[in-house]
Design a protein around this motif. Structure first.
Motif, PDB file in Angstrom:
ATOM      1  N   ALA A 135       3.176 -80.477  64.562  1.00 44.51           N
ATOM      2  CA  ALA A 135       3.017 -81.052  66.229  1.00 44.51           C
ATOM      3  C   ALA A 135       1.563 -80.609  66.682  1.00 44.51           C
ATOM      4  O   ALA A 135       1.177 -81.295  67.748  1.00 44.51           O
ATOM      5  N   LEU A 136       1.147 -79.150  66.551  1.00 44.96           N
ATOM      6  CA  LEU A 136       0.012 -78.734  67.166  1.00 44.96           C
ATOM      7  C   LEU A 136      -1.209 -79.552  66.763  1.00 44.96           C
ATOM      8  O   LEU A 136      -2.186 -79.746  67.362  1.00 44.96           O
ATOM      9  N   GLN A 137      -1.123 -79.845  65.359  1.00 43.78           N
ATOM     10  CA  GLN A 137      -2.292 -80.740  65.053  1.00 43.78           C
ATOM     11  C   GLN A 137      -2.386 -81.999  65.962  1.00 43.78           C
ATOM     12  O   GLN A 137      -3.364 -82.583  66.041  1.00 43.78           O
ATOM     13  N   TYR A 138      -1.156 -82.724  66.082  1.00 49.97           N
ATOM     14  CA  TYR A 138      -1.212 -83.852  66.747  1.00 49.97           C
ATOM     15  C   TYR A 138      -1.643 -83.525  68.364  1.00 49.97           C
ATOM     16  O   TYR A 138      -2.419 -84.456  68.871  1.00 49.97           O
ATOM     17  N   CYS A 139      -1.322 -82.401  68.944  1.00 42.45           N
ATOM     18  CA  CYS A 139      -1.894 -82.155  70.226  1.00 42.45           C
ATOM     19  C   CYS A 139      -3.268 -81.861  70.042  1.00 42.45           C
ATOM     20  O   CYS A 139      -4.064 -82.418  71.109  1.00 42.45           O
ATOM     21  N   GLU A 140      -3.866 -81.329  69.026  1.00 42.92           N
ATOM     22  CA  GLU A 140      -5.397 -81.202  68.715  1.00 42.92           C
ATOM     23  C   GLU A 140      -5.842 -82.862  68.955  1.00 42.92           C
ATOM     24  O   GLU A 140      -7.116 -83.027  69.403  1.00 42.92           O
ATOM     25  N   LEU A 141      -5.140 -83.461  68.164  1.00 42.55           N
ATOM     26  CA  LEU A 141      -5.995 -84.989  68.217  1.00 42.55           C
ATOM     27  C   LEU A 141      -5.786 -85.660  69.584  1.00 42.55           C
ATOM     28  O   LEU A 141      -6.778 -86.339  69.752  1.00 42.55           O
ATOM     29  N   VAL A 142      -4.619 -85.577  70.147  1.00 46.27           N
ATOM     30  CA  VAL A 142      -4.806 -86.054  71.447  1.00 46.27           C
ATOM     31  C   VAL A 142      -5.768 -85.396  72.398  1.00 46.27           C
ATOM     32  O   VAL A 142      -6.498 -86.144  73.221  1.00 46.27           O
ATOM     33  N   ALA A 143      -5.852 -84.131  72.437  1.00 48.86           N
ATOM     34  CA  ALA A 143      -6.690 -83.396  73.174  1.00 48.86           C
ATOM     35  C   ALA A 143      -8.394 -83.857  72.910  1.00 48.86           C
ATOM     36  O   ALA A 143      -9.261 -84.183  73.855  1.00 48.86           O
ATOM     37  N   THR A 144      -8.651 -84.186  71.522  1.00 54.13           N
ATOM     38  CA  THR A 144     -10.058 -84.533  71.064  1.00 54.13           C
ATOM     39  C   THR A 144     -10.263 -86.043  71.799  1.00 54.13           C
ATOM     40  O   THR A 144     -11.431 -86.427  72.377  1.00 54.13           O
ATOM     41  N   ALA A 145      -9.078 -86.703  71.822  1.00 53.94           N
ATOM     42  CA  ALA A 145      -9.366 -88.051  72.302  1.00 53.94           C
ATOM     43  C   ALA A 145      -9.790 -88.356  73.659  1.00 53.94           C
ATOM     44  O   ALA A 145     -10.473 -88.949  74.528  1.00 53.94           O
ATOM     45  N   LEU A 146      -8.708 -87.391  74.554  1.00 50.60           N
ATOM     46  CA  LEU A 146      -8.924 -87.162  75.953  1.00 50.60           C
ATOM     47  C   LEU A 146     -10.607 -86.609  76.452  1.00 50.60           C
ATOM     48  O   LEU A 146     -11.007 -86.899  77.400  1.00 50.60           O
ATOM     49  N   LEU A 147     -10.738 -85.465  75.566  1.00 50.26           N
ATOM     50  CA  LEU A 147     -12.023 -85.062  75.841  1.00 50.26           C
ATOM     51  C   LEU A 147     -13.225 -85.798  75.510  1.00 50.26           C
ATOM     52  O   LEU A 147     -14.266 -85.553  75.995  1.00 50.26           O
ATOM     53  N   ARG A 148     -13.147 -86.789  74.871  1.00 48.97           N
ATOM     54  CA  ARG A 148     -14.116 -87.766  74.268  1.00 48.97           C
ATOM     55  C   ARG A 148     -14.448 -88.586  75.628  1.00 48.97           C
ATOM     56  O   ARG A 148     -15.430 -89.170  75.754  1.00 48.97           O
ATOM     57  N   CYS A 149     -13.323 -89.078  76.313  1.00 45.25           N
ATOM     58  CA  CYS A 149     -13.527 -89.881  77.633  1.00 45.25           C
ATOM     59  C   CYS A 149     -13.568 -88.735  78.755  1.00 45.25           C
ATOM     60  O   CYS A 149     -13.677 -87.486  78.548  1.00 45.25           O
ATOM     61  N   ASP A 150     -13.156 -89.333  79.706  1.00 44.38           N
ATOM     62  CA  ASP A 150     -12.910 -88.499  80.962  1.00 44.38           C
ATOM     63  C   ASP A 150     -11.535 -88.044  81.119  1.00 44.38           C
ATOM     64  O   ASP A 150     -10.735 -88.920  81.397  1.00 44.38           O
ATOM     65  N   PRO A 151     -11.125 -86.659  80.961  1.00 45.23           N
ATOM     66  CA  PRO A 151      -9.577 -86.197  81.259  1.00 45.23           C
ATOM     67  C   PRO A 151      -9.169 -86.674  82.538  1.00 45.23           C
ATOM     68  O   PRO A 151      -7.873 -86.823  82.744  1.00 45.23           O
ATOM     69  N   ALA A 152     -10.028 -86.708  83.370  1.00 44.36           N
ATOM     70  CA  ALA A 152      -9.596 -86.736  85.142  1.00 44.36           C
ATOM     71  C   ALA A 152      -8.851 -88.146  85.125  1.00 44.36           C
ATOM     72  O   ALA A 152      -8.130 -88.323  86.004  1.00 44.36           O
ATOM     73  N   ALA A 153      -9.292 -89.033  84.022  1.00 46.11           N
ATOM     74  CA  ALA A 153      -8.975 -90.451  84.145  1.00 46.11           C
ATOM     75  C   ALA A 153      -7.330 -90.415  83.864  1.00 46.11           C
ATOM     76  O   ALA A 153      -6.594 -91.382  84.272  1.00 46.11           O
ATOM     77  N   HIS A 154      -6.751 -89.443  83.215  1.00 45.62           N
ATOM     78  CA  HIS A 154      -5.378 -89.362  82.812  1.00 45.62           C
ATOM     79  C   HIS A 154      -5.156 -87.809  83.064  1.00 45.62           C
ATOM     80  O   HIS A 154      -4.777 -87.250  81.769  1.00 45.62           O
ATOM     81  N   PRO A 155      -4.832 -87.725  84.346  1.00 45.32           N
ATOM     82  CA  PRO A 155      -4.432 -86.052  84.749  1.00 45.32           C
ATOM     83  C   PRO A 155      -3.149 -85.773  84.160  1.00 45.32           C
ATOM     84  O   PRO A 155      -2.829 -84.559  83.549  1.00 45.32           O
ATOM     85  N   VAL A 156      -2.308 -86.661  84.245  1.00 41.21           N
ATOM     86  CA  VAL A 156      -0.813 -86.161  83.923  1.00 41.21           C
ATOM     87  C   VAL A 156      -0.610 -85.979  82.467  1.00 41.21           C
ATOM     88  O   VAL A 156      -0.031 -85.139  81.997  1.00 41.21           O
ATOM     89  N   LEU A 157      -1.345 -86.876  81.425  1.00 39.63           N
ATOM     90  CA  LEU A 157      -1.298 -86.827  80.107  1.00 39.63           C
ATOM     91  C   LEU A 157      -2.082 -85.500  79.753  1.00 39.63           C
ATOM     92  O   LEU A 157      -1.383 -84.801  78.812  1.00 39.63           O
ATOM     93  N   ALA A 158      -2.859 -85.018  80.360  1.00 41.66           N
ATOM     94  CA  ALA A 158      -3.775 -83.920  80.196  1.00 41.66           C
ATOM     95  C   ALA A 158      -2.952 -82.739  80.250  1.00 41.66           C
ATOM     96  O   ALA A 158      -2.860 -81.876  79.264  1.00 41.66           O
ATOM     97  N   ARG A 159      -2.323 -82.743  81.327  1.00 35.56           N
ATOM     98  CA  ARG A 159      -1.371 -81.503  81.783  1.00 35.56           C
ATOM     99  C   ARG A 159      -0.377 -81.406  80.615  1.00 35.56           C
ATOM    100  O   ARG A 159       0.188 -80.218  80.355  1.00 35.56           O
ATOM    101  N   GLN A 160       0.331 -82.485  80.292  1.00 38.51           N
ATOM    102  CA  GLN A 160       1.524 -82.419  79.311  1.00 38.51           C
ATOM    103  C   GLN A 160       0.825 -81.925  78.069  1.00 38.51           C
ATOM    104  O   GLN A 160       1.602 -81.311  77.366  1.00 38.51           O
TER     105      GLN A 160
END
Length: 592
Positions: free
Chosen positions: A524-549
């Motif tokens: 599960a932690l590996q998937y969190c890293e995968l999602v965080a990498t995809a968000l950091l590749r774009c602007d995380p501020a565009a999806h704040p709720v997803l980034a906080r989760q």
């Protein structure tokens, strides 16, 4: 009860023989007498505290006053004191209302059920460690240790449990501190508890996350083959459509995400359950320019029987007659003769050298000989610049299989790209309206239809092989999320920098939470890293709720990283770089 500073000559200690008249023989009886309420009120302040104390103990002095001639002190002697529980009389003389009923009638409690929660079974052992009386060396009664004034939250002992982020189920077993028992905490692995369940086996069989460097595409293809073997019922139409989607993913993975129309056509015809025999028919007489009776009149009749003689003509004789009609310039009769005798090559070539109206008339006569659901009809209609009828009628059991028609359209694309796209999308819409979701999504993939949102019901796809027009719990199935990740992996084989939009990454976060719930925190932690990498590749501020989760889940799972086992102890408190960066972006967005 404690009465420090006051003399009470009425405190008595009952003898052993006084226990015979009580029904609760198993309890250790302790003195519990008091004076009448008017004798106890030596001061207003003391009386108030004394009444409050008795009230919270579950006894009110006014209720102790019985009928005339009844000794209230003797009634009070029958009260049983249990640790943490209300003091209630064990029994009542016949003909007198119970003390529980007196409580209810007095207004102290509006619910008899609430009062009954504090009555213990008579067989329970009394704990002498709480609420016991003691005497000093002089024999004078001393004070007792009062039990808690507030009733217990739970009337019975029970087990408390919670789920730990490390894939454990934490159990706090019931215990008796007064008896010297130490509390016991048990840690159970959720993976061991759920062993053998269908949900856990489905999660364990998937080789995700597919972005790992040590992953080989053979593992992905093997997983797809297992799903075809075990998860598809080929006896049903939906099972065959689901099997087709998995085979498409195998094809994409084998060819590194690229394919052509002929590859897909071969896959479609391979999955066909049977090759339909399409019946040929005679061209309509109206297309030949004469009625059936008129055609019959031109045939020679047998003068004896009056019937048409059976005419058996060879192919050479038919062609010879076609040529003789052209000797005399009778083109129209020659075309009718060729169409009636299936000489469509001669008829089409001759009409093409004549006027366009005649050519269209011969072509319509040729297509009328084909069955309505013949794939040739689909091809000719496409070449004529029209949406094929198969795109509007497929999915109907009377129409036949839809796959040969799609194979013809994919392998023989016309020059108009927009027409090809509209024809395939129309076929997908028709299949979706009939409930064939997997078949519709196969068509959408062939037409490069983009994926949309779950909430946008007008979009055609949100998860591969799952309809977003149903409830979310049925829509976001584990199999659909896994199939979507395989499609993303196949696209990355062709274009390494390609990735799905962030609103699609949210399903990976959902999948990570399911892994944590089933005792697989490291994955599960590996998937969190995968999602965080995809968000950091774009602007995380565009999806704040997803980034906080993502940050919230990763903070609970960060200690399950296998890399911590290789780090020195002084560095194990460090967090991954991607987690710190994503948290900093969230904090920056909140400040902004």
């Amino acid at each position: 009860f404690s009465r420090q500073g006051y003399e009470d000559p009425h405190w008595q200690y009952p003898a052993a023989g006084n226990r015979d008249g009580y029904s609760y023989q198993s309890h250790q009886w302790q003195p519990a007498a008091w004076q009448d309420d008017r004798d106890l009120r030596q001061g207003e302040s003391y009386g108030k505290s004394y009444r409050d104390q008795h009230y919270y103990r579950g006894y009110h002095p006014n209720l102790a006053t019985g009928p005339p001639g009844h000794d209230s002190r003797k009634s009070a002697m029958s009260l049983v004191f249990e640790p943490g529980l209300c003091a209630l009389p064990p029994s009542q003389p016949s003909g007198q209302p119970s003390l529980l009923l007196q409580y209810q009638e007095s207004g102290l409690s509006s619910s008899s059920h609430e009062l009954s929660q504090y009555i213990r079974d008579g067989a329970d052992d009394y704990s002498p460690g709480m609420g016991s009386w003691s005497t000093g060396q002089t024999g004078q009664p001393l004070v007792s240790t009062p039990p808690p004034a507030v009733p217990l939250k739970f009337p019975q002992l029970h087990t408390a449990l919670c789920f730990g982020a490390g894939g454990h189920l934490v159990l706090v077993c019931p215990h008796h501190p007064a008896e010297g028992r130490l509390p016991r905490v048990e840690l159970h692995s959720l993976e061991a508890i759920l062993h053998g369940t269908e949900e856990l086996e489905e999660l364990q069989a998937f080789p995700g996350p597919l972005a790992r460097e040590d992953l080989h595409k053979v593992d992905v293809m093997t997983f797809c083959q297992q799903k075809i073997t075990t998860g598809c019922d080929l006896s049903t139409q939906r099972g065959r459509d689901s099997c087709l989607l998995w085979k498409l993913l195998v094809l994409l993975c084998r060819q590194n995400g690229s394919m052509v129309g002929s590859d897909t056509a071969e896959l479609l015809l391979q999955d066909c359950r049977r090759q339909d025999r399409y019946r040929r028919q005679e061209p309509a007489a109206s297309l030949l320019g004469m009625a059936d009776d008129e055609w019959v009149q031109q045939q020679p009749l047998d003068l004896i029987t009056g019937e048409l003689p059976p005419v058996v003509e060879t192919q050479a004789q038919i062609v010879e007659k076609f040529t003789k009609l052209l000797y005399y310039g009778r083109k129209k009769e020659a075309l009718v003769w060729a169409m009636r005798n299936q000489l469509w090559g001669h008829a089409l070539f001759l009409s093409s050298k004549m006027d366009p109206r005649t050519y269209s008339w011969v072509l319509t006569g040729f297509t009328s000989t084909l069955a309505t659901n013949d794939p040739l009809q689909t091809l000719f209609q496409m070449m004529s610049g029209r949406i094929p009828q198969a795109a509007l009628c497929c999915g109907d059991p009377t129409w036949g299989d839809w796959r040969p028609h799609l194979a013809v359209m994919l392998s023989n694309k016309v020059g108009d790209t927009e027409l090809n796209h509209r024809a395939i999308v129309t076929m997908g819409d028709t299949l979706a309206s009939k409930g064939a979701v997997e078949a519709a999504h196969f068509c959408y993939l062939m037409a490069d239809v983009p994926f949309g949102y779950f909430g946008a019901k007008a979009d055609r796809m949100a998860l591969l092989g799952s309809s977003h027009r149903q409830a979310f719990s049925q829509f976001a199935r584990t199999e659909a999320i896994q199939r979507m990740e395989i499609l993303e992996y196949c696209r990355q084989l062709r274009q390494p920098e390609s990735f799905l939009l962030p609103f699609q990454v949210v399903y990976k976060l959902l999948y990570a939470s399911r892994l944590a719930d089933h005792g697989l925190p490291a994955q599960a932690l590996q998937y969190c890293e995968l999602v965080a990498t995809a968000l950091l590749r774009c602007d995380p501020a565009a999806h704040p709720v997803l980034a906080r989760q993502v940050v919230r889940l990763a903070e609970r799972l960060k200690l399950c990283d296998p890399l911590l086992l290789e780090m020195p102890e002084q560095e194990q408190a460090l967090e991954p770089d991607w987690l710190e960066q994503l948290r900093a972006c969230c904090q920056e967005w909140e400040v902004r």
